[in-house]
Design a protein around this motif. Structure first.
Motif, PDB file in Angstrom:
ATOM      1  N   ASP A 145       0.545  -1.172  -0.198  1.00 12.54           N
ATOM      2  CA  ASP A 145       0.102  -0.104   0.175  1.00 12.54           C
ATOM      3  C   ASP A 145       0.304   1.418   0.374  1.00 12.54           C
ATOM      4  N   VAL A 146       0.930   2.465  -0.778  1.00 14.96           N
ATOM      5  CA  VAL A 146       1.235   3.190  -1.041  1.00 14.96           C
ATOM      6  C   VAL A 146       0.995   4.465  -0.094  1.00 14.96           C
ATOM      7  N   ALA A 147      -0.307   4.366   0.387  1.00 11.03           N
ATOM      8  CA  ALA A 147      -0.297   5.076   1.560  1.00 11.03           C
ATOM      9  C   ALA A 147      -0.019   4.667   2.382  1.00 11.03           C
ATOM     10  N   ILE A 148       0.430   3.334   3.256  1.00 13.14           N
ATOM     11  CA  ILE A 148       1.461   3.100   4.393  1.00 13.14           C
ATOM     12  C   ILE A 148       2.791   3.219   4.621  1.00 13.14           C
ATOM     13  N   ARG A 149       3.154   3.254   3.348  1.00 10.74           N
ATOM     14  CA  ARG A 149       4.866   3.044   2.870  1.00 10.74           C
ATOM     15  C   ARG A 149       5.150   4.932   2.911  1.00 10.74           C
ATOM     16  N   LYS A 150       3.843   5.980   2.739  1.00 13.77           N
ATOM     17  CA  LYS A 150       3.617   7.359   2.846  1.00 13.77           C
ATOM     18  C   LYS A 150       4.012   7.670   4.627  1.00 13.77           C
ATOM     19  N   LEU A 151       4.085   6.313   5.352  1.00 14.27           N
ATOM     20  CA  LEU A 151       3.612   7.068   6.976  1.00 14.27           C
ATOM     21  C   LEU A 151       5.162   6.873   7.792  1.00 14.27           C
ATOM     22  N   GLY A 152       6.187   6.260   6.431  1.00 14.77           N
ATOM     23  CA  GLY A 152       7.351   5.943   7.548  1.00 14.77           C
ATOM     24  C   GLY A 152       7.808   4.654   7.708  1.00 14.77           C
ATOM     25  N   ASP A 153       8.933   4.177   8.317  1.00 18.66           N
ATOM     26  CA  ASP A 153       9.577   3.782   8.605  1.00 18.66           C
ATOM     27  C   ASP A 153       9.651   2.507  10.271  1.00 18.66           C
ATOM     28  N   VAL A 154       8.233   3.446  10.589  1.00 13.24           N
ATOM     29  CA  VAL A 154       7.882   3.254  12.031  1.00 13.24           C
ATOM     30  C   VAL A 154       6.619   2.205  12.074  1.00 13.24           C
ATOM     31  N   LEU A 155       5.767   2.646  10.992  1.00 10.48           N
ATOM     32  CA  LEU A 155       4.387   1.592  10.854  1.00 10.48           C
ATOM     33  C   LEU A 155       4.667  -0.028  10.278  1.00 10.48           C
ATOM     34  N   ASN A 156       4.442  -0.583  10.946  1.00 14.01           N
ATOM     35  CA  ASN A 156       4.504  -2.299  10.006  1.00 14.01           C
ATOM     36  C   ASN A 156       3.032  -2.472  10.111  1.00 14.01           C
ATOM     37  N   VAL A 157       2.881  -2.905   9.091  1.00 15.73           N
ATOM     38  CA  VAL A 157       1.012  -3.875   8.525  1.00 15.73           C
ATOM     39  C   VAL A 157       1.667  -5.405   8.427  1.00 15.73           C
ATOM     40  N   VAL A 158       1.423  -6.282   9.265  1.00 10.39           N
ATOM     41  CA  VAL A 158       1.084  -7.275   9.392  1.00 10.39           C
ATOM     42  C   VAL A 158       0.075  -8.460   8.804  1.00 10.39           C
ATOM     43  N   LYS A 159       0.305  -9.622   8.587  1.00 10.95           N
ATOM     44  CA  LYS A 159      -1.099 -10.641   8.317  1.00 10.95           C
ATOM     45  C   LYS A 159      -1.209 -11.113  10.277  1.00 10.95           C
ATOM     46  N   PRO A 160      -2.346 -11.350  10.223  1.00 11.67           N
ATOM     47  CA  PRO A 160      -2.928 -11.879  11.520  1.00 11.67           C
ATOM     48  C   PRO A 160      -1.897 -13.104  12.375  1.00 11.67           C
ATOM     49  N   GLY A 161      -2.026 -13.015  13.391  1.00 10.21           N
ATOM     50  CA  GLY A 161      -1.287 -13.790  14.333  1.00 10.21           C
ATOM     51  C   GLY A 161       0.566 -13.434  13.867  1.00 10.21           C
ATOM     52  N   TYR A 162       0.961 -12.439  13.121  1.00  9.26           N
ATOM     53  CA  TYR A 162       2.741 -12.296  13.443  1.00  9.26           C
ATOM     54  C   TYR A 162       2.741 -12.278  14.554  1.00  9.26           C
ATOM     55  N   ILE A 163       2.073 -10.879  15.299  1.00  3.36           N
ATOM     56  CA  ILE A 163       2.535 -10.373  16.522  1.00  3.36           C
ATOM     57  C   ILE A 163       2.772 -11.627  17.905  1.00  3.36           C
ATOM     58  N   GLN A 164       2.162 -12.685  17.688  1.00  2.00           N
ATOM     59  CA  GLN A 164       2.141 -14.035  18.927  1.00  2.00           C
ATOM     60  C   GLN A 164       3.639 -14.645  18.800  1.00  2.00           C
ATOM     61  N   ASP A 165       3.657 -14.942  17.108  1.00  2.00           N
ATOM     62  CA  ASP A 165       4.355 -16.155  16.339  1.00  2.00           C
ATOM     63  C   ASP A 165       5.398 -14.988  16.707  1.00  2.00           C
ATOM     64  N   TYR A 166       6.369 -13.844  16.985  1.00  6.19           N
ATOM     65  CA  TYR A 166       6.940 -13.244  16.284  1.00  6.19           C
ATOM     66  C   TYR A 166       7.901 -13.137  18.676  1.00  6.19           C
ATOM     67  N   VAL A 167       6.711 -12.767  19.185  1.00  3.32           N
ATOM     68  CA  VAL A 167       7.383 -12.362  20.640  1.00  3.32           C
ATOM     69  C   VAL A 167       7.292 -14.610  21.270  1.00  3.32           C
ATOM     70  N   THR A 168       6.468 -15.059  20.937  1.00  3.54           N
ATOM     71  CA  THR A 168       6.585 -16.128  21.333  1.00  3.54           C
ATOM     72  C   THR A 168       7.951 -17.111  20.676  1.00  3.54           C
ATOM     73  N   HIS A 169       7.984 -16.431  19.860  1.00  2.00           N
ATOM     74  CA  HIS A 169       9.269 -17.404  18.163  1.00  2.00           C
ATOM     75  C   HIS A 169       8.477 -18.875  17.638  1.00  2.00           C
ATOM     76  N   GLY A 170       7.235 -18.763  17.637  1.00  4.24           N
ATOM     77  CA  GLY A 170       6.773 -19.478  16.881  1.00  4.24           C
ATOM     78  C   GLY A 170       6.049 -20.980  18.045  1.00  4.24           C
ATOM     79  N   ARG A 171       6.228 -20.687  19.064  1.00  7.96           N
ATOM     80  CA  ARG A 171       5.906 -21.759  20.003  1.00  7.96           C
ATOM     81  C   ARG A 171       4.410 -21.408  20.582  1.00  7.96           C
ATOM     82  N   GLU A 172       3.794 -22.475  19.394  1.00  9.06           N
ATOM     83  CA  GLU A 172       2.715 -22.796  19.988  1.00  9.06           C
ATOM     84  C   GLU A 172       2.115 -23.105  21.857  1.00  9.06           C
ATOM     85  N   GLY A 173       0.892 -22.132  22.053  1.00 11.69           N
ATOM     86  CA  GLY A 173       0.783 -22.477  22.994  1.00 11.69           C
ATOM     87  C   GLY A 173       2.172 -22.127  25.034  1.00 11.69           C
TER      88      GLY A 173
END
Length: 253
Positions: A145-173
């Motif tokens: 999305d061009v509009a998202i890129r214009k907001l700079g590097d601070v904002l990252n839009v990701v797919k659902p589930g990305y945050i939990q996977d990143y925090v837990t390193h993908g460990r389920e539960g």
């Protein structure tokens, strides 16, 4: 070698006995008038105790001296604890002031673009972090999305589930805490981009934007590996995340 010059006056090594007597009298009067001077001086007290023990002989144990040594050791430990508590209090006060200044700076912008820009510059400088990323989950693929890129590097839009996977390193539960502090280098450049090469510790603040909205995360990255450690308190960062959530709800409404 003593030499007698006049009757009633004897000098030993060039010092008159009368002068020595006068000095001793002055010292005695000084001690009697201000005994705290002696009691407050540890070196003098140690010397007096050692002289007393020496006069007792080798076959006598001075329990008072032993007790005093133990009390002195305990006092040293108490003083160390006292200094540690004061230092921790000053650090806590400094951290509180730091968070307050960051929050006030974060509340200033009147546009979302200005909010993100200030987040990556002024707020990051106040918090003394080298990189800030706001992560928002969205079902739509907003990476191009061009509009998202214009907001700079601070904002990252990701797919659902990305945050939990990143925090837990993908460990389920694996449990996910509101604030996660850890010392590591990111495995990929997906979150920090090129900055991932020198990020060595990070604080991950989970964000709740309300019912019916996707979760978010605020990532604070630091080059210093000791900036964020798992054994640090998270109260101030949790407070900062709470204020940040409420500010974001205003922009998302």
């Amino acid at each position: 070698m003593a030499r007698v010059d006049l009757p009633g006056e004897v000098e030993v090594n060039g010092t008159g006995m009368n002068e020595v007597a006068v000095d001793l009298d002055e010292m005695r009067e000084k001690i009697l008038s201000e005994p705290d001077v002696i009691l407050d001086d540890r070196d003098i007290m140690r010397a007096l105790i050692a002289a007393n023990e020496k006069s007792l002989g080798t076959n006598i144990v001075d329990l008072r001296g032993i007790a005093m040594e133990r009390l002195e050791s305990r006092l040293d430990r108490l003083e160390d604890t006292h200094r540690s508590v004061i230092a921790a209090a000053y650090d806590n006060l400094a951290g509180t002031n730091q968070i307050h200044r960051a929050i006030l700076t974060m509340l200033d912008p009147v546009t979302f673009e200005g909010f993100l820009k200030g987040l990556g510059s002024d707020v990051a400088a106040i918090l003394r972090v080298d990189c800030i990323r706001l992560v928002l989950e969205s079902p739509a693929n907003a990476e191009g999305d061009v509009a998202i890129r214009k907001l700079g590097d601070v904002l990252n839009v990701v797919k659902p589930g990305y945050i939990q996977d990143y925090v837990t390193h993908g460990r389920e539960g694996a449990p996910v805490r509101p604030v996660t502090l850890r010392q590591l280098r990111p495995e990929s450049e997906g979150l920090y981009g090129e900055a991932a090469n020198w990020i060595n510790s990070e604080a991950l603040l989970l964000l709740d934007f309300g019912e019916g909205r996707q979760p978010g995360m605020l990532a604070l990255g630091a080059e210093d590996p000791h900036q964020f450690r798992p054994n640090q308190a998270t109260d101030l960062l949790a407070f900062f995340a709470g204020v940040f959530e409420r500010q974001m709800r205003r922009w998302l409404s």
